[in-house]
Design an enzyme around this catalytic site. Structure first.
Site, PDB file in Angstrom:
ATOM      1  N   GLY A  90      -3.608   6.069  -1.162  1.00  0.00           N
ATOM      2  CA  GLY A  90      -2.772   7.133  -1.705  1.00  0.00           C
ATOM      3  C   GLY A  90      -1.332   7.001  -1.259  1.00  0.00           C
ATOM      4  O   GLY A  90      -0.980   6.113  -0.469  1.00  0.00           O
ATOM      5  N   ARG A  93       3.681   7.608   2.027  1.00  0.00           N
ATOM      6  CA  ARG A  93       5.086   7.880   2.368  1.00  0.00           C
ATOM      7  C   ARG A  93       5.923   8.050   1.111  1.00  0.00           C
ATOM      8  O   ARG A  93       7.147   7.973   1.163  1.00  0.00           O
ATOM      9  CB  ARG A  93       5.657   6.762   3.233  1.00  0.00           C
ATOM     10  CG  ARG A  93       5.585   5.380   2.620  1.00  0.00           C
ATOM     11  CD  ARG A  93       6.256   4.359   3.517  1.00  0.00           C
ATOM     12  NE  ARG A  93       6.124   3.017   2.978  1.00  0.00           N
ATOM     13  CZ  ARG A  93       6.730   1.951   3.477  1.00  0.00           C
ATOM     14  NH1 ARG A  93       7.516   2.075   4.523  1.00  0.00           N
ATOM     15  NH2 ARG A  93       6.556   0.760   2.954  1.00  0.00           N
ATOM     16  N   LYS A 113      10.400   7.237  -2.201  1.00  0.00           N
ATOM     17  CA  LYS A 113       9.662   6.526  -1.161  1.00  0.00           C
ATOM     18  C   LYS A 113      10.326   6.773   0.193  1.00  0.00           C
ATOM     19  O   LYS A 113      11.540   6.619   0.342  1.00  0.00           O
ATOM     20  CB  LYS A 113       9.644   5.031  -1.466  1.00  0.00           C
ATOM     21  CG  LYS A 113       8.620   4.236  -0.674  1.00  0.00           C
ATOM     22  CD  LYS A 113       8.467   2.851  -1.269  1.00  0.00           C
ATOM     23  CE  LYS A 113       7.434   2.037  -0.517  1.00  0.00           C
ATOM     24  NZ  LYS A 113       7.271   0.694  -1.118  1.00  0.00           N
ATOM     25  N   ASP A 252      -4.324  -1.901  -5.058  1.00  0.00           N
ATOM     26  CA  ASP A 252      -3.545  -0.663  -5.072  1.00  0.00           C
ATOM     27  C   ASP A 252      -2.063  -0.934  -5.304  1.00  0.00           C
ATOM     28  O   ASP A 252      -1.290   0.008  -5.509  1.00  0.00           O
ATOM     29  CB  ASP A 252      -3.732   0.111  -3.766  1.00  0.00           C
ATOM     30  CG  ASP A 252      -3.356  -0.699  -2.539  1.00  0.00           C
ATOM     31  OD1 ASP A 252      -4.068  -1.687  -2.255  1.00  0.00           O
ATOM     32  OD2 ASP A 252      -2.365  -0.367  -1.874  1.00  0.00           O
TER      33      ASP A 252
END
Length: 487
Positions: A90, A93, A113, A252
């Site tokens: 997930g 940050r 980010k 991911d």
């Protein structure tokens, strides 16, 4: 062009609900200030580039302010990391602030980010450091300028907030843009947690928002998967053609749209090395330069497994079988253009392979070789470049084949050949040592170098007077910089 308070939000992903993301507010950084901005990326939001110089801009993208219509969400997903499955990852940050649509009708994710901790931070501080933010900004915009599909980077905001990695550094935030931040890992998460309703909801969202043409096909999910395979084959062909190493090709980090994103320990090749490993943490070389092609197929296989509720295994296998032929076709087409060819011959593949082996054995600069190959006639270029090779006899034999191939191609006008080759062979690329010099200056409060480097990389194919130093081979120290995931 719009002012900051005139952006129009339409937060489609947020409307999927809490099963897909968590509502999180960004954590502000101290004394936010602009490090660098991309006018071209801001234009995607119809934003006036002058807005970047305002304090409000720094405060919005430094976590101090938020639009009333923004709905900041931290996405949940999982993924295969270095081949092993991690059940939950997930946005640890990052935050999807919301989706903005522009005058052209395009939707762009505003993804911040380094925005602080989320439920998916996994003991991390949720921060990004200045050096990694600068690297992501430069890489995003440099790849786009090379015509390689990529997320975009609108700006980097620096701060006085201390963070600790191997040493104390300063926090920063980078605003990245993409039509979507959905990854292979999103589908894996709902597949392995056995949530078929949410997985179907995700699939229908991706189809409707990003692959609407597939809805017209008899099997929409199969049509979508085929498009994803085709996009990734072309993307990785472009990475290989231009010597780009991603470094962390976990599922991911693979976009459902077939674009480059999640920049970590990336690098462009300096000297050609098919076995180059850009990630200091990649002990086994899983994500080496040459392995990017099979890993791309492996990742698509992982996505295929997650799509088995919607597509037959036989159809998935058949579609996966398209990847390598598509990759090879795109790659060879790109390399023919880099050679200056306007036609195709069966012997072009062995001609290319022989050159790459010669370059490998001699440590030849990958980018500069192709640029110089188009500076003069084929005969003159080969004669000038031969001194770069240890196996001069071998290169001479290759040169004879190349010159003969150019002659058979029939495009004899040298000025046209030069223009054609220079249009696909960059003079400037984002070398690690150039990024490091810009980072070193920025960490001392001098942002002029990162802005200059960004400007040079925004026009990589055109010679820029006064910028000759950016096209030079790196110094020896510049070839051995160690970059890790923590960067």
């Amino acid at each position: 062009m719009k002012a900051l308070d005139e952006l129009t939000f339409d937060n489609r992903f947020a409307r999927l609900g809490d099963a897909f993301s968590a509502h999180v507010l960004p954590e502000s950084i101290d004394n936010p200030r602009l490090v660098v901005a991309s006018p071209a990326a801001l234009a995607l939001l119809d934003l006036d580039p002058a807005m970047a110089d305002t304090q409000e801009f720094a405060e919005l993208f430094g976590g101090h302010k938020l639009w009333a219509d923004a709905e900041p969400r931290a996405m949940v997903y999982s993924g295969h990391q270095f081949g092993g499955y991690t059940p939950q990852l997930g946005d640890g940050r990052g935050l999807l602030l919301g989706e903005v649509y522009n005058a052209a009708g395009e939707h762009w994710d505003l993804h911040l980010k380094g925005a602080g901790q989320t439920p998916f931070s996994r003991m991390g501080d949720g921060r990004a450091v200045l050096r990694s933010s600068i690297r992501e900004f430069l890489a995003s915009e440099a790849l786009h300028a090379l015509n390689i599909p990529s997320s975009r980077a609108a700006c980097v905001i620096g701060s006085d907030t201390p963070v600790w990695r191997e040493k104390q550094e300063r926090a920063a935030m980078v605003l990245r843009l993409a039509p979507s931040h959905i990854r292979f890992g999103h589908f894996e998460y709902f597949y392995y947690t056995k949530r078929p309703e949410q997985q179907k909801q995700l699939g229908e969202h991706v189809l409707a928002m990003h692959y609407p043409e597939c809805l017209e096909q008899p099997e929409p999910y199969l049509a979508m998967f085929r498009e994803i395979v085709e996009r990734n084959a072309e993307l990785i062909a472009k990475w290989q053609a231009y010597g780009f190493c991603h470094g962390v090709m976990n599922t991911d980090n693979m976009s459902i749209l077939g674009i480059t994103f999640d920049f970590g320990p990336f690098a462009f090749l300096d000297d050609f090395d098919a076995n180059f490993i850009c990630n200091h943490s990649d002990d086994q070389g899983r994500y080496s330069f040459s392995n990017q092609v099979p890993v791309g197929q492996w990742n698509l296989s992982a996505l295929a497994q997650a799509l088995t509720p919607f597509i037959s295994v036989e159809a998935l296998r058949e579609t996966l079988g398209l990847y390598l032929p598509l990759f090879q076709a795109h790659y060879l087409d790109l390399m023919r253009r880099r050679f200056g060819f306007t036609s195709a011959e069966d012997d072009d593949q062995p001609l290319l392979e022989q050159l790459l082996q010669l370059m490998q054995n001699s440590g030849v600069d990958y980018t500069l070789f192709f640029r110089r190959l188009g500076e003069e006639s084929a005969e003159q270029a080969v004669a000038r470049l031969r001194d770069d090779f240890v196996d001069i006899k071998g290169f001479d034999a290759w040169g004879e084949r190349y010159v003969a191939r150019v002659a058979r191609d029939g495009a004899t006008d040298q000025e046209q050949r030069r223009a054609r080759m220079h249009a696909v062979n960059p003079l400037y690329i984002l070398r690690n040592y150039l990024a490091q010099k810009a980072i070193d200056a920025a960490e001392q409060g001098d942002y002029s170098e990162v802005r200059r480097l960004h400007a040079v990389l925004s026009n990589p194919f055109e010679e820029q007077p006064g910028m000759e130093s950016y096209a030079e081979r790196p110094p020896e120290w510049g070839k051995h910089l160690e970059i890790s995931c923590s960067s």
